[in-house]
Design a protein around this motif. Structure first.
Motif, mmCIF file in Angstrom:
data_model
loop_
_atom_site.group_PDB
_atom_site.id
_atom_site.type_symbol
_atom_site.label_atom_id
_atom_site.label_comp_id
_atom_site.label_asym_id
_atom_site.label_seq_id
_atom_site.Cartn_x
_atom_site.Cartn_y
_atom_site.Cartn_z
ATOM 1 N N LYS A 106 94.439 86.945 33.276
ATOM 2 C CA LYS A 106 95.875 87.042 33.565
ATOM 3 C C LYS A 106 96.584 87.228 32.232
ATOM 4 O O LYS A 106 96.048 86.933 31.182
ATOM 5 N N GLN A 107 97.810 87.720 32.296
ATOM 6 C CA GLN A 107 98.590 87.873 31.063
ATOM 7 C C GLN A 107 99.917 87.157 31.210
ATOM 8 O O GLN A 107 100.366 86.898 32.325
ATOM 9 N N GLY A 108 100.519 86.857 30.085
ATOM 10 C CA GLY A 108 101.805 86.183 30.100
ATOM 11 C C GLY A 108 102.457 86.257 28.739
ATOM 12 O O GLY A 108 101.899 86.794 27.787
ATOM 13 N N THR A 120 90.022 90.509 38.196
ATOM 14 C CA THR A 120 90.657 89.306 38.720
ATOM 15 C C THR A 120 90.478 88.102 37.800
ATOM 16 O O THR A 120 91.115 87.075 38.004
ATOM 17 N N LEU A 139 97.069 93.313 35.019
ATOM 18 C CA LEU A 139 96.572 91.946 35.166
ATOM 19 C C LEU A 139 97.622 91.116 35.892
ATOM 20 O O LEU A 139 98.818 91.361 35.761
ATOM 21 N N GLY A 140 97.168 90.128 36.625
ATOM 22 C CA GLY A 140 98.098 89.208 37.258
ATOM 23 C C GLY A 140 98.874 88.434 36.198
ATOM 24 O O GLY A 140 98.455 88.352 35.044
ATOM 25 N N GLN A 141 100.000 87.868 36.588
ATOM 26 C CA GLN A 141 100.822 87.117 35.651
ATOM 27 C C GLN A 141 100.425 85.648 35.652
ATOM 28 O O GLN A 141 100.237 85.048 36.710
ATOM 29 N N ASP A 142 100.278 85.082 34.458
ATOM 30 C CA ASP A 142 100.052 83.648 34.304
ATOM 31 C C ASP A 142 101.400 83.049 33.960
ATOM 32 O O ASP A 142 101.905 83.227 32.853
ATOM 33 N N THR A 143 102.004 82.364 34.916
ATOM 34 C CA THR A 143 103.339 81.809 34.706
ATOM 35 C C THR A 143 103.289 80.379 34.186
ATOM 36 O O THR A 143 104.334 79.780 33.928
ATOM 37 N N ARG A 160 91.076 76.064 31.088
ATOM 38 C CA ARG A 160 91.885 77.280 30.942
ATOM 39 C C ARG A 160 91.819 77.675 29.477
ATOM 40 O O ARG A 160 92.025 76.845 28.583
#
Length: 132
Positions: free
Chosen positions: A54-56, A51, A122-126, A77
């Protein structure tokens, strides 16, 4: 360590940054002086990596895509970005404002777009990257 595979690493001049993956698909970010022990290791608890990161993908004004992996630590960040064919670096923001963009100068390695990293789900970092 011997059990890790780097997915991002470089020297920014005075420091070395790395994002490594363990055999059990955990990620760890480290920042260290070129000749010293890490001054920052994230996350402190390896179990939190699923958790923590994140990826983007950032698309620059020239249309070039830069993959990145980010994490938040307090009001900060951190984002490691780039590929072997694009600019690479570590972006640091505080409360949404860029305070540092450490560009890779030597020993560049980036596999941020590789399928193994994608398989971590991984969750998305928008959020956009604040690159110059």
């Amino acid at each position: 360590s011997a059990e890790e595979t780097p997915v991002f690493a470089c020297s920014t001049g005075k420091k070395r940054a790395s994002l490594c993956m363990t055999g059990s698909n955990q990620l760890a970010y480290r920042l260290a002086p070129l000749d010293g022990a890490p001054e920052m290791v994230y996350p402190a608890n390896a179990a939190a990596t699923s958790t923590a990161f994140k990826q983007g993908v950032y698309t620059g004004t020239n249309g070039q895509s830069l993959p990145f992996v980010s994490f938040d630590k307090g009001n900060y960040r951190y984002a490691v970005y780039g590929s072997t064919t694009t600019a690479q670096g570590i972006l640091v923001e505080q409360n949404g404002k860029r305070i540092a963009d450490l560009r890779c100068q030597a020993d560049r390695l980036s596999a941020l777009g590789m399928s193994k990293l994608q398989s971590l789900n991984l969750g998305q970092d928008t959020r956009s990257l604040q690159l110059p």
